[in-house]
Design an enzyme around this catalytic site. Structure first.
Site, PDB file in Angstrom:
ATOM      1  N   GLU A   1       0.947  -1.266   0.115  1.00  0.00           N
ATOM      2  CA  GLU A   1       0.111  -0.101  -0.113  1.00  0.00           C
ATOM      3  C   GLU A   1       1.015   1.233   0.056  1.00  0.00           C
ATOM      4  O   GLU A   1       2.226   1.357   0.244  1.00  0.00           O
ATOM      5  CB  GLU A   1      -1.079   0.015   1.391  1.00  0.00           C
TER       6      GLU A   1
ATOM      7  N   ARG B   1     -12.130  -5.827  18.440  1.00  0.00           N
ATOM      8  CA  ARG B   1     -11.895  -6.071  19.933  1.00  0.00           C
ATOM      9  C   ARG B   1     -11.929  -4.712  20.608  1.00  0.00           C
ATOM     10  O   ARG B   1     -11.898  -3.610  20.072  1.00  0.00           O
ATOM     11  CB  ARG B   1     -10.729  -6.958  20.027  1.00  0.00           C
TER      12      ARG B   1
END
Length: 333
Positions: free
Chosen positions: A40, A133
């Site tokens: 990326e 989470r």
């Protein structure tokens, strides 16, 4: 990359691509059993900003505003704050709407974090990842909103609806988190395993400490060496910053080397004070080199004679404003 930037590398020249991919694939294969990698665009001056989201099984998805995690070492967060000093209300609305939209598309249920890179030059956000989470840095979100994120996880897990709506949430003040590690910043952040022989944690208004260590605790060499998280809240960024500086000075950890001095240095560093941050802040600002130079200068400073030191202390005490706490502390109650 894995947690804490494992396997990540920056490629500056075309001829480095092949070796970088091979190195990342090797790490991925040994750590995760899958040698696939992805590439990326790299932003040298990017800021790391994430959004706390929450979804329930009744179709409700909300955000609990953003956190900034731009101060990092080895691609791992060291200092976090909320809200981000880089965002105005328009940009805040933009990034939080992106996060909520992504969560709604996948029918997300639970607490989670949608992480972005923010390019200040173009004012554009780029998706990094979604962590499904509760994050290490969740306390600063709790400090500025009053939301108990872990408690809310239990409520949602029990099948109940979120106990609050988006309109009920607002930002109140500012909060910082400093991750205290058993490591040596002046020697490549090498871990410092050993037994904690003395431990004193900070306290006071607007101060929270999350920790699982104690005097006599053995810091092992096999896991992440985080000892505690010091979190401070203030009515504004400056008050929270000053509370953090005081808290860092109050903290005592003996028996292992820690990064307390690094935090003290960063929290007083002019560019940090201005909120001008990015993910290569520690490297590009040569923070470690400047810390070493500062320590050398302190060690070379001539010692103060006992009489002079006593005189200076008395002058300082005369000029110090009197407050009720200092008076009460001298009373033998």
């Amino acid at each position: 990359g894995g947690g804490g930037g494992i396997g990540m590398s920056i490629v500056w020249r075309r001829e480095e691509i092949k070796s970088a991919v091979e190195r990342a694939a090797s790490v991925a294969a040994s750590a995760f059993g899958d040698e696939e990698v992805y590439v990326e665009k790299y932003f040298p001056k990017a800021r790391h900003i994430e959004v706390q989201i929450f979804g329930d099984s009744h179709g409700n998805v909300i955000h609990i505003f953003e956190r900034e995690c731009s101060v990092q070492r080895r691609f791992q967060k060291v200092i976090e704050e909320a809200p981000s000093p880089a965002l105005n209300e328009e940009l805040r609305e933009q990034i939080t709407s992106y996060a909520v939209k992504a969560a709604k598309v996948v029918g997300y249920v639970n607490a989670g974090t949608v992480e972005f890179l923010f390019d200040p030059d173009t004012a554009k956000f780029y998706l990094l990842e979604v962590n499904s989470r509760v994050q290490v840095e969740h306390p600063i979100t709790e400090m500025i909103t009053g939301v108990d994120i872990v408690k809310t996880q239990f409520i949602v897990a029990a099948g109940e609806a979120l106990p609050f709506s988006q309109n009920e949430l607002e930002i109140r003040g500012h909060a910082f988190e400093a991750r205290i590690y058993a490591e040596d910043p002046l020697h490549g952040f090498v871990p410092s395993p050993g037994k904690i022989t003395r431990l004193l944690m900070p306290a006071g208004p607007g101060v929270r400490v999350d920790s699982g260590v104690y005097e006599g605790f053995e810091v092992g060499p096999y896991y992440d060496p985080m000892l505690m998280k010091i979190i401070t809240w203030g009515r504004n960024r400056e008050e929270a910053r000053k509370r953090m500086i005081r808290s860092l000075h109050e903290t005592i950890v003996e028996g292992v080397t820690t990064n307390l001095d690094l935090h003290s240095f960063v929290f007083t560093y002019p560019r940090f004070v201005k909120g001008d941050l990015y993910t290569r802040f520690i490297e590009d600002e040569r923070i470690i080199e400047k810390m070493k130079n500062y320590k050398r200068q302190v060690m070379r400073a001539p010692p103060v004679a006992a009489g002079e030191e006593s005189k200076e202390r008395k002058e300082e005490e005369r000029s110090r404003p009197v407050d009720a706490w200092s008076v009460a502390s001298r009373l033998s109650w």
